[in-house]
Design an enzyme around this catalytic site. Structure first.
Site, mmCIF file in Angstrom:
data_model
loop_
_atom_site.group_PDB
_atom_site.id
_atom_site.type_symbol
_atom_site.label_atom_id
_atom_site.label_comp_id
_atom_site.label_asym_id
_atom_site.label_seq_id
_atom_site.Cartn_x
_atom_site.Cartn_y
_atom_site.Cartn_z
ATOM 1 C CB SER A 166 2.130 -3.921 3.557
ATOM 2 O OG SER A 166 2.452 -3.129 4.696
ATOM 3 C CG ASP A 319 2.804 6.665 0.334
ATOM 4 O OD1 ASP A 319 1.772 6.027 0.626
ATOM 5 O OD2 ASP A 319 3.856 6.574 0.991
ATOM 6 N NE ARG A 393 2.097 10.361 1.116
ATOM 7 C CZ ARG A 393 3.300 10.862 1.406
ATOM 8 N NH1 ARG A 393 3.734 11.955 0.801
ATOM 9 N NH2 ARG A 393 4.077 10.274 2.292
HETATM 10 C C1 S3P Z 1 5.680 2.971 4.326
HETATM 11 C C2 S3P Z 1 5.027 2.006 3.618
HETATM 12 C C3 S3P Z 1 3.799 2.240 2.841
HETATM 13 C C4 S3P Z 1 3.510 3.727 2.645
HETATM 14 C C5 S3P Z 1 3.783 4.545 3.861
HETATM 15 C C6 S3P Z 1 5.216 4.371 4.338
HETATM 16 C C7 S3P Z 1 6.906 2.605 5.066
HETATM 17 O O1 S3P Z 1 2.725 1.624 3.517
HETATM 18 O O2 S3P Z 1 2.190 3.927 2.228
HETATM 19 O O3 S3P Z 1 3.564 5.925 3.623
HETATM 20 O O4 S3P Z 1 7.675 3.510 5.470
HETATM 21 O O5 S3P Z 1 7.125 1.404 5.279
HETATM 22 P P1 S3P Z 1 2.405 0.060 3.293
HETATM 23 O O6 S3P Z 1 3.676 -0.655 3.507
HETATM 24 O O7 S3P Z 1 1.399 -0.351 4.308
HETATM 25 O O8 S3P Z 1 1.881 -0.028 1.882
#
Ligand code: S3P
Length: 436
Positions: A166, A319, A393
């Site tokens: 993440s 995403d 989405r």
């Molecule tokens: C993001 C990280 C992702 C993604 C989100 C944006 C970011 O989440 O789903 O839309 O900008 O760091 P995770 O890091 O929790 O997977």
């Protein structure tokens, strides 16, 4: 909103600025001393909430023109206690990244959000932030919002292994680590988007990223830097470009150009997958700015075939699964997407919402464990009324399905599209799409 099939999609468009980079530009601008100028900022609700939050924390944030913003920052560890709670609306990115920035400052801040954000897990960032020295003084059941976080008086540098891939967890730790003396290290077993690292380097921080294991990274940040304000031109968001991209692949006769799309390899898993399926997507005019690559993408209607999408690719397209699942429905043969456990904790349970969206439109799908299989038959019946569960989405993916299906597709609530892609319906209509 309802989408129905009709004319081919044709034309050149630029989707709005990248959401991840927009949040980070505001937050790093707030932590630099002096004026950061941003152009092309995504003026969607998620990012506007982050702008309000950093302003409430003491930065001066000025809207100087369309997409043009200036942030006068307060310096690393210089955030001030806000007068009221910070409301992040629908956005976990804004909330979790600002939690990181707050964790390194001796202030207490209450974080809150809408009904969707109040359901999302926050312990994943609170646990490492506690190791740095922050502590939670109030929290709803299950580690959920609203949460009051007291930042550390003496933040400690830590070495943290993210338990799930993440970028939000990684970024929260790095932003807190800015305030700690010494080196903060994050190890991830699967590389996630690296915009925080790239932008920190752009602002003059000493940050290193090295390979770790087969697919991971080890990121080290030297704390207490003087961040130097920079100019940031936000490229177009590949996660938003995904919707007109798949629409053009599916609607017969389509030929579009998506301008300035960010092509950071940790964000282009969808393009890799669509190309494996047979999509004609050609990158033109590749250029670099502020550490990020971008290109014009020409997309033509293409015959697609089903493929297997490996779990290691998930972070680079996390995403994009709802819209990939729509493309898969129109492919020839079954597409299996593996390792989708993180989809269950997005704006909605996106694994279930994606499967329901397709089923109600006559597409055969199966969830087994964390995998999603979509049986592609080259066409979809459509005619469904889709529950979007406060998830932008799911709404956009369903509407793209409607542009290519035999019957119109209706969504229950298109309002959340404005969180990430303001002007979506107008942009699609401008290309020839029938949305009303
Ligand atoms: C993001 C990280 C992702 C993604 C989100 C944006 C970011 O989440 O789903 O839309 O900008 O760091 P995770 O890091 O929790 O997977």
């Amino acid at each position: 909103m309802t989408a129905r099939s009709g004319r081919p999609l044709v034309g050149r468009v630029r989707v709005p600025g990248d959401k991840s980079i927009s949040h980070r530009a505001l937050i790093l601008g707030a932590l630099a001393v002096g004026a950061t100028r941003i152009s092309g900022l995504l003026e969607g609700e998620d990012v506007l909430n982050t702008a309000k939050a950093v302003q409430a924390l003491g930065a001066r944030v000025e809207h100087v023109g369309a997409g043009a913003w200036q942030v006068d920052g307060v310096g690393v560890a210089g955030l001030a206690e806000p007068a009221g709670r910070l409301d992040f609306g629908n956005s976990a990115t804004g909330c979790r990244l600002v939690m990181g920035a707050v964790a390194g400052c001796p202030i207490a801040v209450t974080f809150d959000g809408d009904a969707s954000l109040r359901k999302r897990p926050m312990r994943r960032v609170l646990d490492p932030l506690a190791q740095i020295g922050a502590h939670v003084t109030q929290v709803a059941e299950g580690g959920r919002l609203p949460i009051t976080l007291a930042g550390a008086r003496d933040p400690m540098p830590i070495l943290y292994r993210t338990p799930v891939p993440s970028a939000q967890i990684k970024s929260a730790v790095l932003l807190a680590g800015l305030a700690a003396p010494g080196t903060t290290t994050v190890i991830e077993t699967e590389a996630s988007r690296d915009h925080t690292e790239l932008m920190l380097a752009h602002f003059g921080a000493d940050v290193k990223s090295e390979p770790e294991g087969a697919h991971g990274r080890k990121i080290s940040l030297v704390g207490q830097p003087e961040l130097v304000p920079k100019t940031i031109a936000v490229p177009a968001d590949p996660s938003s470009a995904a919707f007109p991209m798949v629409a053009a692949l599916l609607v017969p006769g389509s030929d579009i150009l998506l301008a300035d799309v960010m092509t950071n390899p940790l964000r282009t898993g969808l393009i890799t997958t669509l190309r494996e399926m047979g999509a004609v997507i050609v990158a033109e005019e590749v250029r670099h700015d502020g550490g990020e690559a971008m290109a014009g993408l020409r997309v033509r209607c293409s015959a697609l075939r089903g493929v297997e999408v490996p779990p290691q690719r998930a972070p680079a397209m996390i995403d994009e699964y709802p819209i990939l699942a729509v493309a898969a429905a129109f492919a020839d043969g079954t597409t299996v997407m593996r390792g989708l456990q993180e989809l269950r904790v997005k704006e909605s349970d996106r694994l279930a919402a994606t499967a329901d969206m397709l089923r109600i439109n006559g597409v055969e799908v199966e969830i087994s464990g964390d995998d999603l299989a979509v049986r592609g038959r080259g066409r979809a019946k459509g005619g469904g009324f889709v529950a979007t569960h406060m998830d932008h989405r799911i709404a956009m993916a369903a509407l793209v399905l409607g542009l290519a299906a035999d019957n119109p597709v209706r969504v229950d609530d298109a309002a959340f599209i404005a969180t990430s892609f303001p002007g979506f319906a107008d942009l699609m209509r401008g290309l020839g799409g029938d949305l009303e």
